[in-house]
Write an enzyme that holds these catalytic residues in place. Sequence first.
Site, mmCIF file in Angstrom:
data_model
loop_
_atom_site.group_PDB
_atom_site.id
_atom_site.type_symbol
_atom_site.label_atom_id
_atom_site.label_comp_id
_atom_site.label_asym_id
_atom_site.label_seq_id
_atom_site.Cartn_x
_atom_site.Cartn_y
_atom_site.Cartn_z
ATOM 1 N N ASP A 129 0.819 -1.211 0.000
ATOM 2 C CA ASP A 129 0.000 0.000 0.000
ATOM 3 C C ASP A 129 0.864 1.277 0.000
ATOM 4 O O ASP A 129 2.098 1.203 -0.073
ATOM 5 C CB ASP A 129 -0.933 -0.063 1.225
ATOM 6 C CG ASP A 129 -2.326 0.454 0.910
ATOM 7 O OD1 ASP A 129 -2.444 1.333 0.044
ATOM 8 O OD2 ASP A 129 -3.291 -0.007 1.552
ATOM 9 N N TRP A 164 -2.964 3.371 -5.758
ATOM 10 C CA TRP A 164 -4.238 3.999 -6.144
ATOM 11 C C TRP A 164 -4.152 4.821 -7.434
ATOM 12 O O TRP A 164 -4.931 5.753 -7.636
ATOM 13 C CB TRP A 164 -4.759 4.901 -5.017
ATOM 14 C CG TRP A 164 -4.511 4.396 -3.649
ATOM 15 C CD1 TRP A 164 -4.922 3.185 -3.145
ATOM 16 C CD2 TRP A 164 -3.779 5.039 -2.580
ATOM 17 N NE1 TRP A 164 -4.518 3.062 -1.839
ATOM 18 C CE2 TRP A 164 -3.813 4.179 -1.467
ATOM 19 C CE3 TRP A 164 -3.128 6.279 -2.463
ATOM 20 C CZ2 TRP A 164 -3.199 4.497 -0.261
ATOM 21 C CZ3 TRP A 164 -2.514 6.593 -1.256
ATOM 22 C CH2 TRP A 164 -2.557 5.710 -0.174
ATOM 23 N N GLY A 165 -3.164 4.510 -8.286
ATOM 24 C CA GLY A 165 -3.037 5.264 -9.541
ATOM 25 C C GLY A 165 -2.319 6.590 -9.383
ATOM 26 O O GLY A 165 -2.241 7.382 -10.330
ATOM 27 N N ASP A 186 -10.184 3.400 -3.839
ATOM 28 C CA ASP A 186 -10.834 2.215 -3.267
ATOM 29 C C ASP A 186 -12.256 2.046 -3.807
ATOM 30 O O ASP A 186 -13.028 2.994 -3.871
ATOM 31 C CB ASP A 186 -10.921 2.334 -1.737
ATOM 32 C CG ASP A 186 -9.577 2.097 -1.078
ATOM 33 O OD1 ASP A 186 -8.546 2.242 -1.760
ATOM 34 O OD2 ASP A 186 -9.573 1.775 0.123
HETATM 35 C C1 GAL Z 1 -6.200 1.200 1.176
HETATM 36 C C2 GAL Z 1 -6.260 0.205 0.044
HETATM 37 C C3 GAL Z 1 -7.348 -0.793 0.368
HETATM 38 C C4 GAL Z 1 -7.027 -1.482 1.679
HETATM 39 C C5 GAL Z 1 -6.830 -0.444 2.777
HETATM 40 C C6 GAL Z 1 -6.331 -1.067 4.061
HETATM 41 O O1 GAL Z 1 -5.198 2.111 0.925
HETATM 42 O O2 GAL Z 1 -6.531 0.868 -1.163
HETATM 43 O O3 GAL Z 1 -7.462 -1.735 -0.682
HETATM 44 O O4 GAL Z 1 -5.874 -2.265 1.533
HETATM 45 O O5 GAL Z 1 -5.900 0.543 2.384
HETATM 46 O O6 GAL Z 1 -6.154 -0.103 5.069
#
Ligand code: GAL
Length: 384
Positions: A129, A164-165, A186
Site C-alpha cells: 500500500d 491507487w493510480g 478504493d
Molecule cells: C487502502 C487500500 C485498500 C485497503 C486499505 C487497508 O489504501 O486501497 O485496498 O488495503 O488501504 O487499510
Amino acid sequence: MEKMLGFNPPMGWNSWNTFTWDINEELIRNVADCMVRDGYLEAGYEYVVIDDCWSLKERDAEGRLVPDPKKFPGGMKALADYIHEKGLKFGMYSCAGTHTCAGYPGSFEHEFQDAETFASWGVDFLKYDYCFKPRHMNGELLYKRMSLALKNCGRDILFSACNWGFDNVYQWVRESGAHMYRSTEDIRDNWESIKKIAVSQLDKECYTSTFCHNDMDMLTVGMHGGSNSSFIGSVGGCTDQEYKTHFSLWSMMGSPLIIGCDIRNTSQITKDILQNPEIIRINQDAESRGAYRLQAEPQWFNAEECFILVKVLTDGDIAIGLFNLSDGQKELAVQFWDMGIPSASNKGLSLFDCWDHKELGVFKERFTAVVPAHDCTVVRAKLV
Ligand code: GAL
C-alpha cells in the site's frame, strides 16, 4: 509449461472489503476451506490474501513484524501451511510508508527484512500500500526497493503494488517489477463506484499486459452491502445484474479478479457470476491483451455509458462486451467493420453468449443486443 509468476491476472480472495479490521485465523481457514469446497479454486481463484490489520502496532526487539497473537494465535507460518495443504496460495499485506493505512507498522526502511520475514512464513503474494509515505521520498523508488527485496528473498512472491493510480504509476510500475498495480481509488459496494472506476480505465488498455496487470481493485460481487466498513458498504450494495456487469468489466479489461465478499455465505447467483468459466477464460487469456473500446451504435449514445469492449484472444477468437451503464434499456450494435472485418472479406462471426451459455449462430456485418440498464452482453466470437 508451468506458468510464470504474474503471467496472467492473479485471482483470489482478500479480507478487506467485507471484514476490514475484524480478521483472525479461523476466518482465514474457513475461507480457504470454502474456496476448495465450493469450487473457487477449481475456477482459478488461488490466492487467499490477508489485508491490513493483521499485526501488532509495534515491531519486536529485532525490528521484525509480529502477527497479532489475539487474531493469529497459531502464527503466520502455520496458517500458510494450512492454506498450502489445500492447494491454495497465501497472500499478505504491507505498506511502502512508515505505517499502513490503518496505522500498523509499514515496511519503510524495513523492506529487505520484511521480505525475508514474509518468505520465512511461506507468503506467496504481497499487497503493498501507499499510506504514510514520507513526503520527501519518491514512491517509485519505494516500489522498486520492495520489488528487489521480494525477488531476492528466496521465495516466489507475487508483488501487488497499491498506490491507487497516484504519481503516474502506469509510467514506471512495469519497470519496478510489480506484477499488478492498483490504478484507482478504493472501490465501494455500490453501482456509482463500479461505474466510475470502469470508466476511469477505458482507453488505457496499453497499460495492462502479461506480468503487470492493471488492478481496478477487489470485486464487490456478492457483497450486497455486507461490509463492516461504512465507507465500503454505506450505500447498501448492488443488484445481481450490476454485479454481473462489474465482473464482466473487470474480466474484459484484464483486471486481477480478487473476490471481496464473504464467500462462506453467498447465493448460488453470486457463485455463478464469480465462477463463470467463459468470462474467466477471457480474463485469463494467455496473451493478456487489453480490451479496446468501440463506440456503440447508434452514435448518439453517451460513449461513457454505452460502449463495446473488444479483446483479441490468443486463439484468434474475439471477446466482445456490449455494455449499457446507463439507467435505461438500450439496443446496442457492434459493427464488424470496426473490428477489422470488412464485408468484402465475406467473413462472419459465430457467437457464443458467455452469460446465457449458448450459441447464438453466425452473424454478418453486425450484431445487436437489447441490453437492460446497468447490464451487459458478452460474447465470444469465432471468425467463420
Ligand atoms: C487502502 C487500500 C485498500 C485497503 C486499505 C487497508 O489504501 O486501497 O485496498 O488495503 O488501504 O487499510
